[in-house]
Design a protein around this motif. Structure first.
Motif, mmCIF file in Angstrom:
data_model
loop_
_atom_site.group_PDB
_atom_site.id
_atom_site.type_symbol
_atom_site.label_atom_id
_atom_site.label_comp_id
_atom_site.label_asym_id
_atom_site.label_seq_id
_atom_site.Cartn_x
_atom_site.Cartn_y
_atom_site.Cartn_z
ATOM 1 N N ARG A 191 51.833 36.046 33.799
ATOM 2 C CA ARG A 191 51.030 37.168 34.269
ATOM 3 C C ARG A 191 51.025 38.276 33.232
ATOM 4 N N PRO A 192 49.889 38.931 33.029
ATOM 5 C CA PRO A 192 49.863 40.094 32.139
ATOM 6 C C PRO A 192 50.454 41.311 32.814
ATOM 7 N N VAL A 193 50.622 42.391 32.054
ATOM 8 C CA VAL A 193 51.227 43.596 32.602
ATOM 9 C C VAL A 193 50.235 44.742 32.536
ATOM 10 N N PRO A 194 49.244 44.754 33.420
ATOM 11 C CA PRO A 194 48.260 45.835 33.377
ATOM 12 C C PRO A 194 48.814 47.126 33.941
ATOM 13 N N GLY A 195 48.386 48.268 33.400
ATOM 14 C CA GLY A 195 48.840 49.556 33.906
ATOM 15 C C GLY A 195 47.977 50.027 35.046
ATOM 16 N N PRO A 196 48.478 50.912 35.884
ATOM 17 C CA PRO A 196 47.697 51.407 37.023
ATOM 18 C C PRO A 196 46.505 52.226 36.579
ATOM 19 N N ARG A 197 45.375 52.015 37.237
ATOM 20 C CA ARG A 197 44.171 52.777 36.968
ATOM 21 C C ARG A 197 43.488 53.068 38.291
ATOM 22 N N SER A 198 42.222 53.447 38.240
ATOM 23 C CA SER A 198 41.483 53.796 39.443
ATOM 24 C C SER A 198 41.313 52.589 40.357
ATOM 25 N N GLY A 218 40.854 34.220 33.649
ATOM 26 C CA GLY A 218 40.442 34.588 34.996
ATOM 27 C C GLY A 218 41.581 35.159 35.806
ATOM 28 N N GLU A 219 42.765 34.581 35.658
ATOM 29 C CA GLU A 219 43.943 35.093 36.351
ATOM 30 C C GLU A 219 44.302 36.482 35.843
ATOM 31 N N ALA A 220 44.175 36.689 34.525
ATOM 32 C CA ALA A 220 44.465 38.006 33.951
ATOM 33 C C ALA A 220 43.520 39.059 34.514
ATOM 34 N N VAL A 221 42.240 38.717 34.639
ATOM 35 C CA VAL A 221 41.264 39.667 35.184
ATOM 36 C C VAL A 221 41.606 39.997 36.636
ATOM 37 N N ASP A 222 41.960 38.979 37.413
ATOM 38 C CA ASP A 222 42.338 39.223 38.811
ATOM 39 C C ASP A 222 43.504 40.199 38.909
ATOM 40 N N LEU A 223 44.494 40.002 38.056
ATOM 41 C CA LEU A 223 45.674 40.862 38.090
ATOM 42 C C LEU A 223 45.349 42.279 37.631
ATOM 43 N N LEU A 224 44.478 42.397 36.655
ATOM 44 C CA LEU A 224 44.066 43.723 36.190
ATOM 45 C C LEU A 224 43.350 44.485 37.309
ATOM 46 N N ARG A 258 27.735 42.792 19.521
ATOM 47 C CA ARG A 258 26.737 43.492 20.317
ATOM 48 C C ARG A 258 27.377 44.227 21.494
ATOM 49 N N ALA A 259 28.574 43.831 21.857
ATOM 50 C CA ALA A 259 29.255 44.444 22.997
ATOM 51 C C ALA A 259 29.900 45.768 22.595
ATOM 52 N N SER A 260 29.930 46.694 23.534
ATOM 53 C CA SER A 260 30.564 47.987 23.296
ATOM 54 C C SER A 260 32.060 47.889 23.575
ATOM 55 N N PRO A 261 32.866 48.723 22.919
ATOM 56 C CA PRO A 261 34.305 48.731 23.200
ATOM 57 C C PRO A 261 34.584 49.066 24.661
ATOM 58 N N ARG A 262 35.667 48.516 25.191
ATOM 59 C CA ARG A 262 36.109 48.816 26.548
ATOM 60 C C ARG A 262 37.627 48.991 26.524
ATOM 61 N N PRO A 263 38.193 49.659 27.529
ATOM 62 C CA PRO A 263 39.643 49.850 27.541
ATOM 63 C C PRO A 263 40.434 48.547 27.445
ATOM 64 N N VAL A 264 39.947 47.487 28.114
ATOM 65 C CA VAL A 264 40.661 46.210 28.107
ATOM 66 C C VAL A 264 39.727 45.100 27.653
ATOM 67 N N VAL A 265 40.187 44.307 26.691
ATOM 68 C CA VAL A 265 39.457 43.117 26.254
ATOM 69 C C VAL A 265 40.358 41.907 26.493
ATOM 70 N N VAL A 266 39.811 40.907 27.183
ATOM 71 C CA VAL A 266 40.528 39.653 27.443
ATOM 72 C C VAL A 266 39.808 38.553 26.672
ATOM 73 N N VAL A 267 40.548 37.811 25.853
ATOM 74 C CA VAL A 267 39.957 36.737 25.055
ATOM 75 C C VAL A 267 40.498 35.401 25.524
#
Length: 211
Positions: free
Chosen positions: A31-38, A95-101, A154-163
């Motif tokens: 599991r990744p370690v995402p920080g709390p956000r909105s 996909g699991e990382a996105v769910d956890l984020l 072509r994509a703009s930067p975002r706070p989190v990028v998952v590859v």
């Protein structure tokens, strides 16, 4: 006659796709370690049920059995997190990382997901309506956006990028070359956190340092 109390019923908790093991996949991913956000909103729609995701065990860093911690860097640079996965399991791991984020409170519009091989089903579905409509969703920046790594420029930067390093691993040289091309660019698009799902050795070599 005294009444015999009824035995308590045991209900199995309903588990979503992430609790089931994907057929033919490799071992469950950390599991990744995402920080709390909105507060998180629902994930973007899909053309149909996606593949089942493995249940994540306790997280770990590459080369260590201890709990993972983000690599220490300059505070202005994004943190880097590695989720070891095979080419076949990288998409599920992402996909699991996105769910956890999202569960941790990350807003959907903060997340960009890149694939080096087969496109995510959501991207395939949305592209069927035309590239203009597809990229308009990217520009709106109000949902998770899935894109081919080849179009990361072509994509703009975002706070989190998952590859998801889900390219064909049959040719090791090609896979290493893809990692070397994609990961530095993906790192430049991540404002706070870069999560990479793939072969640890190739990722380390592409980023120029261990994670």
């Amino acid at each position: 006659m005294p009444l015999i109390p009824e035995e308590p019923q045991i209900h199995e908790s309903a588990q979503g796709p992430r609790a089931a093991s994907a057929a033919g996949r490799t071992a469950p991913t950390p599991r990744p370690v995402p920080g709390p956000r909105s507060v998180a909103a629902p994930r973007p729609g899909r053309p149909g049920p996606g593949p089942a995701r493995p249940a994540p065990p306790a997280q770990r860093t590459h080369g260590s059995a201890t709990p993972a911690s983000p690599r220490k860097q300059n505070r202005s640079a994004p943190q880097i997190q590695l989720i070891p996965a095979s080419a076949e399991g990288a998409l599920d791991a992402a996909g699991e990382a996105v769910d956890l984020l999202l569960d941790s409170g990350r807003a959907p519009g903060e997340i960009l997901v890149l694939t080096t091989g087969e496109q995510h089903p959501w991207a395939v579905h949305e592209l069927s309506f035309g590239e203009s409509a597809y990229w308009a969703q990217h520009d709106a920046a109000d949902d998770v956006f899935y894109a081919d790594a080849a179009s990361v420029g072509r994509a703009s930067p975002r706070p989190v990028v998952v590859v998801a390093m889900n390219g064909d691993a049959a040719d090791a040289a090609d896979a290493a070359d893809a990692a070397a091309r994609v990961l530095p660019v993906a790192l430049g698009h991540a404002r706070a956190l870069l999560i990479v799902c793939g072969d640890p050795k190739r990722i380390d070599a592409a980023l120029g340092a261990g994670v």
